[in-house]
Design a protein around this motif. Structure first.
Motif, mmCIF file in Angstrom:
data_model
loop_
_atom_site.group_PDB
_atom_site.id
_atom_site.type_symbol
_atom_site.label_atom_id
_atom_site.label_comp_id
_atom_site.label_asym_id
_atom_site.label_seq_id
_atom_site.Cartn_x
_atom_site.Cartn_y
_atom_site.Cartn_z
ATOM 1 N N ALA A 1 39.368 53.148 14.409
ATOM 2 C CA ALA A 1 38.349 53.701 13.522
ATOM 3 C C ALA A 1 37.935 55.106 13.934
ATOM 4 O O ALA A 1 37.044 55.700 13.310
ATOM 5 N N GLU A 2 38.582 55.635 14.986
ATOM 6 C CA GLU A 2 38.325 56.985 15.498
ATOM 7 C C GLU A 2 36.912 57.135 16.040
ATOM 8 O O GLU A 2 36.313 58.217 15.992
ATOM 9 N N ALA A 3 36.362 56.050 16.569
ATOM 10 C CA ALA A 3 35.073 56.112 17.245
ATOM 11 C C ALA A 3 35.305 56.434 18.721
ATOM 12 O O ALA A 3 36.286 55.960 19.309
ATOM 13 N N PRO A 4 34.435 57.219 19.339
ATOM 14 C CA PRO A 4 34.592 57.518 20.769
ATOM 15 C C PRO A 4 34.458 56.249 21.613
ATOM 16 O O PRO A 4 33.603 55.403 21.335
ATOM 17 N N VAL A 5 35.307 56.122 22.612
ATOM 18 C CA VAL A 5 35.242 55.008 23.560
ATOM 19 C C VAL A 5 35.066 55.590 24.954
ATOM 20 O O VAL A 5 35.891 56.391 25.405
ATOM 21 N N VAL A 6 33.988 55.218 25.620
ATOM 22 C CA VAL A 6 33.645 55.803 26.924
ATOM 23 C C VAL A 6 33.516 54.692 27.968
ATOM 24 O O VAL A 6 32.713 53.773 27.795
ATOM 25 N N PRO A 7 34.304 54.740 29.051
ATOM 26 C CA PRO A 7 34.163 53.727 30.118
ATOM 27 C C PRO A 7 33.002 54.053 31.035
ATOM 28 O O PRO A 7 32.780 55.215 31.395
ATOM 29 N N ILE A 8 32.262 53.029 31.423
ATOM 30 C CA ILE A 8 31.229 53.145 32.440
ATOM 31 C C ILE A 8 31.745 52.341 33.633
ATOM 32 O O ILE A 8 31.588 51.124 33.685
ATOM 33 N N PRO A 9 32.412 52.996 34.585
ATOM 34 C CA PRO A 9 33.127 52.265 35.645
ATOM 35 C C PRO A 9 32.187 51.534 36.585
ATOM 36 O O PRO A 9 31.008 51.866 36.715
ATOM 37 N N GLY A 10 32.767 50.533 37.235
ATOM 38 C CA GLY A 10 31.971 49.732 38.155
ATOM 39 C C GLY A 10 32.793 48.616 38.751
ATOM 40 O O GLY A 10 34.000 48.767 38.972
ATOM 41 N N PRO A 11 32.187 47.453 38.982
ATOM 42 C CA PRO A 11 32.868 46.370 39.697
ATOM 43 C C PRO A 11 34.148 45.883 39.023
ATOM 44 O O PRO A 11 34.242 45.824 37.796
ATOM 45 N N SER A 12 35.113 45.539 39.852
ATOM 46 C CA SER A 12 36.367 44.916 39.419
ATOM 47 C C SER A 12 36.849 44.026 40.551
ATOM 48 O O SER A 12 37.019 44.490 41.683
ATOM 49 N N ALA A 13 37.065 42.750 40.266
ATOM 50 C CA ALA A 13 37.509 41.820 41.306
ATOM 51 C C ALA A 13 38.856 42.235 41.880
ATOM 52 O O ALA A 13 39.121 42.042 43.072
ATOM 53 N N VAL A 14 39.720 42.805 41.037
ATOM 54 C CA VAL A 14 41.043 43.236 41.504
ATOM 55 C C VAL A 14 40.903 44.286 42.597
ATOM 56 O O VAL A 14 41.467 44.156 43.694
ATOM 57 N N ILE A 15 40.141 45.329 42.315
ATOM 58 C CA ILE A 15 40.011 46.429 43.262
ATOM 59 C C ILE A 15 39.219 46.002 44.494
ATOM 60 O O ILE A 15 39.553 46.375 45.627
ATOM 61 N N ALA A 16 38.175 45.211 44.295
ATOM 62 C CA ALA A 16 37.386 44.739 45.435
ATOM 63 C C ALA A 16 38.251 43.924 46.392
ATOM 64 O O ALA A 16 38.195 44.106 47.621
ATOM 65 N N ALA A 17 39.055 43.026 45.844
ATOM 66 C CA ALA A 17 39.918 42.192 46.680
ATOM 67 C C ALA A 17 40.974 43.033 47.384
ATOM 68 O O ALA A 17 41.248 42.852 48.576
ATOM 69 N N LEU A 18 41.571 43.967 46.662
ATOM 70 C CA LEU A 18 42.616 44.809 47.240
ATOM 71 C C LEU A 18 42.076 45.644 48.388
ATOM 72 O O LEU A 18 42.721 45.795 49.432
ATOM 73 N N SER A 19 40.861 46.151 48.240
ATOM 74 C CA SER A 19 40.306 47.063 49.239
ATOM 75 C C SER A 19 40.060 46.385 50.584
ATOM 76 O O SER A 19 40.095 47.056 51.617
ATOM 77 N N ALA A 20 39.822 45.098 50.604
ATOM 78 C CA ALA A 20 39.504 44.387 51.849
ATOM 79 C C ALA A 20 40.582 43.402 52.266
ATOM 80 O O ALA A 20 40.384 42.627 53.202
ATOM 81 N N SER A 21 41.715 43.415 51.587
ATOM 82 C CA SER A 21 42.755 42.417 51.849
ATOM 83 C C SER A 21 43.522 42.673 53.132
ATOM 84 O O SER A 21 44.057 41.755 53.754
ATOM 85 N N GLY A 22 43.616 43.933 53.533
ATOM 86 C CA GLY A 22 44.464 44.275 54.666
ATOM 87 C C GLY A 22 45.903 44.539 54.267
ATOM 88 O O GLY A 22 46.722 44.942 55.099
ATOM 89 N N LEU A 23 46.236 44.343 52.992
ATOM 90 C CA LEU A 23 47.576 44.630 52.485
ATOM 91 C C LEU A 23 47.604 46.064 51.937
ATOM 92 O O LEU A 23 46.555 46.688 51.735
#
Length: 284
Positions: free
Chosen positions: A103-125
Motif C-alpha cells: 500500500a506504499e505506507a512507510p514501515v519503520v522498525p523499532i529494534p530491540g529484544p530477539s531471542a535469536v540474537i540474545a542466545a547467540l551472543s552468550a552461547s560461546g559459539l
C-alpha cells in the motif's frame, strides 16, 4: 498523509528490556496490532500506556489486514507487536508488514529484544556467521530432510524448539550433523533462565534425564572439515538397492557404499540386511 507502520520489538521475558523509544511509539500511535492482546496489555499496564489494542496473529485474515492498512491510508500510525521479541521472526507480523509495503505506507522498525540474537551472543559459539532456521518439523524423518541441505554450512545453526521435543530434536541433530559442540538457552531473561553447553550427545542425554520447561533456543556449531554431512538414509538405501539389483553381493555392496559415502561399514551392512529382508516376499 499516509500513516506509518512501526514494527516494535518487545521484551522476551523481563519487562524491563524495552527501549525508551519503543515505549514512546507505543504511547503515540493510534492503534497497536498485537499477537495476543492479553499479553501485550500486561506490558502496556506496566508502563501506563493506554493505546487501543487489536489482534493481529498467525490466523488473521485478509479482511482484518486490509482494515489495518485502511487506517494507515487514513493517516493513522499503527504499531505491530508480537507476544515476545521482534515481530516477523518466527512470530506474526510479517503479513501486515507486506500489506503495508504494497500500500506504499512507510514501515519503520523499532529494534530491540530477539531471542535469536540474545542466545547467540552468550552461547560461546561463533557469532560472526549464523543461520536461523526457526522451528524444525515435528517428525524425525522430516527433521532429517530439513537438516540435510544445511548440514555442510560453516555457520552456527540456530533453532527454536518446544521443551517437549527438545531431547528428541537434539538426538536427531546429532544423527545428521555429527556430535558437534552446541548450547541450549532456556527461558532467556526470565526468572528460571538456564544455559547448558556441551556436545549434542551430552545435551540430548541431559534433557532425556531431566525434561525441559519453557521456551528453548538450540545452537549448534557450524560444519568444519571434520564435519562432512552424513549421507541421508534414502541415499544409502538407493545405492545399496542399485548395486544389489545388478547382482553385487550384499557384503560387497555394503563395502562399496560405506567407502563411497565414508560411513561405518557395519552400519551400512545392517541397512543392507534390512533392505534384503524387505525385498523377500512373505511365505504363503
Amino acid at each position: 498523509m499516509i500513516g506509518t507502520l512501526y514494527v516494535v520489538a518487545t521484551p522476551i521475558g523481563n519487562l524491563e528490556d524495552i527501549s525508551a523509544r519503543a515505549l514512546r511509539i507505543l504511547g503515540d500511535v493510534a492503534l497497536i496490532a498485537a499477537e495476543d492482546t492479553r499479553v501485550t496489555r500486561k506490558l502496556l499496564s506496566r508502563y501506563e500506556i493506554r493505546t487501543p489494542l487489536t489482534s493481529c496473529h498467525a490466523h488473521t485474515g485478509a479482511g482484518k489486514l486490509q482494515t489495518l492498512v485502511d487506517r494507515l491510508l487514513a493517516g493513522e500510525d499503527v504499531a505491530v507487536v508480537s507476544d515476545a521479541g521482534t515481530p516477523g521472526i518466527s512470530d506474526p507480523g510479517g503479513e501486515l508488514v507486506r500489506a503495508a509495503i504494497e500500500a506504499e505506507a512507510p514501515v519503520v522498525p523499532i529494534p530491540g529484544p530477539s531471542a535469536v540474537i540474545a542466545a547467540l551472543s552468550a552461547s560461546g559459539l561463533d557469532p560472526s556467521r549464523f543461520l536461523f532456521h526457526g522451528f524444525l518439523p515435528r517428525s524425525a524423518g522430516d527433521k532429517r530432510k530439513a537438516l540435510q541441505p544445511i548440514a555442510a554450512l560453516p555457520y552456527t545453526l540456530v533453532f527454536y524448539e518446544s521443551p517437549e521435543r527438545l531431547a528428541a530434536t537434539l538426538g536427531t541433530l546429532q544423527q545428521v550433523l555429527g556430535d558437534r559442540e552446541a548450547a541450549v538457552a532456556r527461558e532467556i531473561t526470565k526468572k528460571f533462565e538456564e544455559w547448558r553447553r556441551g556436545t549434542l550427545s551430552q545435551l540430548a542425554a541431559s534433557y532425556k534425564e531431566t525434561a525441559a520447561r519453557g521456551e528453548c533456543v538450540v545452537l549448534v556449531s557450524g560444519a568444519g572439515e571434520q564435519d562432512a554431512p552424513r549421507a541421508s538414509e534414502e541415499t544409502v538405501i538407493d545405492r545399496l538397492a542399485a548395486l544389489m539389483n545388478e547382482g553385487v553381493s550384499l557384503r560387497d555392496a555394503s563395502r562399496q557404499v560405506a567407502e563411497a559415502l565414508d560411513l561405518p561399514r557395519k552400519d551400512v551392512y545392517q541397512q543392507a540386511l534390512a533392505l534384503r529382508a524387505d525385498a523377500v516376499p512373505p511365505p504363503g
